[in-house]
Design a protein around this motif. Structure first.
Motif, PDB file in Angstrom:
ATOM      1  N   SER A   1       0.847  -1.182   0.000  1.00 43.93           N
ATOM      2  CA  SER A   1       0.000   0.000   0.000  1.00 43.93           C
ATOM      3  C   SER A   1       0.890   1.242   0.000  1.00 43.93           C
ATOM      4  O   SER A   1       2.013   1.215   0.507  1.00 43.93           O
ATOM      5  N   GLU A   2       0.367   2.310  -0.582  1.00 41.42           N
ATOM      6  CA  GLU A   2       1.159   3.525  -0.742  1.00 41.42           C
ATOM      7  C   GLU A   2       0.242   4.729  -0.815  1.00 41.42           C
ATOM      8  O   GLU A   2      -0.896   4.623  -1.282  1.00 41.42           O
ATOM      9  N   TRP A   3       0.706   5.881  -0.348  1.00 41.73           N
ATOM     10  CA  TRP A   3      -0.065   7.110  -0.481  1.00 41.73           C
ATOM     11  C   TRP A   3       0.881   8.262  -0.774  1.00 41.73           C
ATOM     12  O   TRP A   3       2.042   8.267  -0.367  1.00 41.73           O
ATOM     13  N   LYS A   4       0.392   9.233  -1.530  1.00 36.45           N
ATOM     14  CA  LYS A   4       1.158  10.428  -1.874  1.00 36.45           C
ATOM     15  C   LYS A   4       0.223  11.628  -1.848  1.00 36.45           C
ATOM     16  O   LYS A   4      -0.954  11.515  -2.189  1.00 36.45           O
ATOM     17  N   GLU A   5       0.765  12.758  -1.464  1.00 32.89           N
ATOM     18  CA  GLU A   5      -0.039  13.987  -1.470  1.00 32.89           C
ATOM     19  C   GLU A   5       0.878  15.183  -1.692  1.00 32.89           C
ATOM     20  O   GLU A   5       1.982  15.239  -1.148  1.00 32.89           O
ATOM     21  N   THR A   6       0.426  16.121  -2.503  1.00 35.81           N
ATOM     22  CA  THR A   6       1.189  17.334  -2.797  1.00 35.81           C
ATOM     23  C   THR A   6       0.289  18.544  -2.620  1.00 35.81           C
ATOM     24  O   THR A   6      -0.853  18.543  -3.081  1.00 35.81           O
ATOM     25  N   TRP A   7       0.789  19.582  -1.947  1.00 39.96           N
ATOM     26  CA  TRP A   7       0.093  20.860  -1.806  1.00 39.96           C
ATOM     27  C   TRP A   7       0.929  21.924  -2.504  1.00 39.96           C
ATOM     28  O   TRP A   7       2.161  21.844  -2.523  1.00 39.96           O
ATOM     29  N   TRP A   8       0.282  22.947  -3.025  1.00 42.13           N
ATOM     30  CA  TRP A   8       1.047  24.051  -3.599  1.00 42.13           C
ATOM     31  C   TRP A   8       0.246  25.347  -3.600  1.00 42.13           C
ATOM     32  O   TRP A   8      -0.984  25.334  -3.545  1.00 42.13           O
ATOM     33  N   GLU A   9       0.967  26.451  -3.667  1.00 41.63           N
ATOM     34  CA  GLU A   9       0.368  27.747  -3.921  1.00 41.63           C
ATOM     35  C   GLU A   9       1.273  28.485  -4.913  1.00 41.63           C
ATOM     36  O   GLU A   9       2.501  28.364  -4.866  1.00 41.63           O
ATOM     37  N   LYS A  10       0.648  29.218  -5.837  1.00 42.02           N
ATOM     38  CA  LYS A  10       1.387  29.925  -6.881  1.00 42.02           C
ATOM     39  C   LYS A  10       0.913  31.373  -6.936  1.00 42.02           C
ATOM     40  O   LYS A  10      -0.243  31.675  -6.608  1.00 42.02           O
ATOM     41  N   SER A  11       1.776  32.245  -7.386  1.00 46.23           N
ATOM     42  CA  SER A  11       1.419  33.655  -7.559  1.00 46.23           C
ATOM     43  C   SER A  11       2.410  34.299  -8.509  1.00 46.23           C
ATOM     44  O   SER A  11       3.501  33.762  -8.757  1.00 46.23           O
ATOM     45  N   ASP A  12       2.035  35.451  -9.062  1.00 43.47           N
ATOM     46  CA  ASP A  12       2.969  36.261  -9.855  1.00 43.47           C
ATOM     47  C   ASP A  12       2.537  37.722  -9.769  1.00 43.47           C
ATOM     48  O   ASP A  12       1.572  38.063  -9.088  1.00 43.47           O
TER      49      ASP A  12
END
Length: 459
Positions: free
Chosen positions: A211-222
């Motif tokens: 079993s495996e889990w992955k998670e990614t969070w991000w915020e972007k701006s310019d």
């Protein structure tokens, strides 16, 4: 926009799961019926969102907007009687007495001739049984709380994700007492025109890697005022079940009109590891500060020999024009097919509705019933229709007309639910430097709009 150089998960086959993840796949057996009035597979109904009634003053980048929202009409649909001519099957649209009615909404009562074939709720493939608290304490491994997404839940609000980005670059990993492993990374990327992307990745595996889990969070701006908040997660378990989900929202300012716009979207899918079963959904919502709103969804599911699809859309131009449509259909490997579709267009109390219900047997025999309504705005409604079995009707009746001139969930609501997005701080702009705006070609008002013409023809 430039994308973060993240190792994001792109397919459900990679999936994500948890160490102690009590995940079970629950399949409901369906009996396929061949009659046009019998429906086995179904599609979940659209969810109504709560409408705020408070006036909020919010800051979007360097400008302020005062947003007020009032309740709009809530149509309550009741079906009675068998399908047939215009008087046999009635859909009554009426006001909810507990809702405050908006003055711009036209009161109308509609009796839609032959109603759509009812679609039962589709089976729930993936059962969520445990919910683990999300990580974030520093110097400790992330606790897996990842579970498969739920069907027909639309687009979550940002607060439901609990996105909390770290303010430092880290790269750490470890092993838990049960032998499962984990990792967590965070960083920041910068680019031209003030582009910045802050991100955090985390994941883990069971001791036997089943079993495996992955998670990614991000915020972007310019520096153009663009802001984005997002999540992507995936997983798999020891039984071979896998799932994937992504969510994001963004704020941007139209270069031509200077109008602020917020867009939200979500994609979800899950797949069984033991049977030919799975589902996929794509949802989107778009809002601007002048009341223009677009919403829609595409859905697909399969359970062994049975498959179903659904597409729907809503479009409000902010000036009283409304377009809504739905198309859904299902089929079996034996050759049975059935479906239902409808469309409505209204402006200032005048408009139309029309639709079709159909069925095809394994031998290729086709049955269908079409119906339509013309609303003249003067209390008169023209109803007409026919079927392949010889039914027909063409009458004019005295009726009011109900339809939603404004969305239940609009600009003020989405602004109120996007505080984390609006609070993203862009990089500081040096003195004498100005953002590079790409005006390009003015967008068509309906450039992004999916309409019934985009749908595959009925079978």
């Amino acid at each position: 926009m430039r994308q973060c150089d993240l190792e994001l998960m792109a397919s459900s086959s990679r999936g994500f799961s948890t160490t102690h993840f009590d995940f079970k796949l629950r399949v409901r057996r369906l009996n396929v019926a061949l009659q046009p009035n019998t429906n086995v597979l179904g599609f979940g109904s659209r969810k109504r969102r709560k409408v705020c009634s408070d006036a909020d003053r919010v800051r979007l980048g360097s400008f302020q907007l005062r947003c007020c929202c009032s309740d709009s009409v809530t149509p309550i649909r009741r079906t009675s009687g068998p399908g047939g001519n215009g008087g046999d099957k009635n859909d009554e649209w009426r006001f909810d007495p507990n809702k405050k009615h908006h003055s711009r909404t036209h009161r109308v009562r509609i009796q839609a001739s032959p109603a759509a074939m009812p679609f039962a709720s589709p089976p729930s493939f993936l059962k969520q049984e445990k919910f683990f608290p999300r990580c974030i304490p520093r110097n400790s491994g992330p606790q897996s709380r990842d579970t498969p997404p739920k069907r027909d839940t639309g687009i979550a609000n940002e607060k439901d994700w609990g996105i909390s980005l770290l303010n430092e670059n880290i790269n750490e990993a470890g092993t838990n007492e049960d032998g499962s492993t984990w990792y967590r990374e965070s960083g920041e990327e910068q680019g031209e025109n003030g582009y910045r992307c802050r991100w955090t990745k985390m994941g883990g595996q069971s001791h036997d890697t089943s079993s495996e889990w992955k998670e990614t969070w991000w915020e972007k701006s310019d520096w153009t005022g663009y802001k984005e908040l997002g999540v992507e997660k995936s997983g798999r378990n020891s039984e071979g079940d896998s799932w994937w989900e992504t969510w994001q929202e963004n704020l941007q300012q139209d270069e031509w009109s200077n109008i602020a716009r917020i867009e939200r979207s979500a994609q979800k899918q899950a797949k069984s590891g033991t049977e030919n079963a799975g589902w996929y959904e794509k949802w989107w919502e778009k809002y601007d500060a002048k009341g223009w709103t677009e919403k829609g969804a595409h859905k697909y599911g399969r359970l062994n020999e049975q498959s179903w699809w659904e597409k729907w859309g809503e479009h409000y131009d902010g000036r009283g024009s409304v377009l809504k449509w739905t198309d859904k259909w299902a089929e079996t490997e034996l050759g049975t097919k059935w479906g239902d579709k409808w469309e409505e267009r209204f402006f200032k109390g005048i408009g139309s509705r029309h639709g079709e219900t159909w069925h095809v047997s394994p031998s290729g025999e086709r049955w269908s019933r079409t119906w339509g309504e013309e609303h003249f705005g003067n209390g008169k409604v023209h109803k007409y229709g026919n079927s392949t079995t010889g039914e027909s009707w063409d009458i004019v009746v005295d009726e009011e007309t109900y339809y939603e001139a404004e969305p239940h969930y609009g600009w003020a609501d989405v602004v109120g639910d996007s505080s984390q997005l609006l609070s993203i701080e862009p990089r500081e702009m040096p003195p004498g430097v100005f953002p590079n705006l790409d005006f390009g070609t003015p967008p068509s008002p309906d450039a992004d709009h999916d309409s019934p013409q985009d749908l595959p023809p009925s079978q």
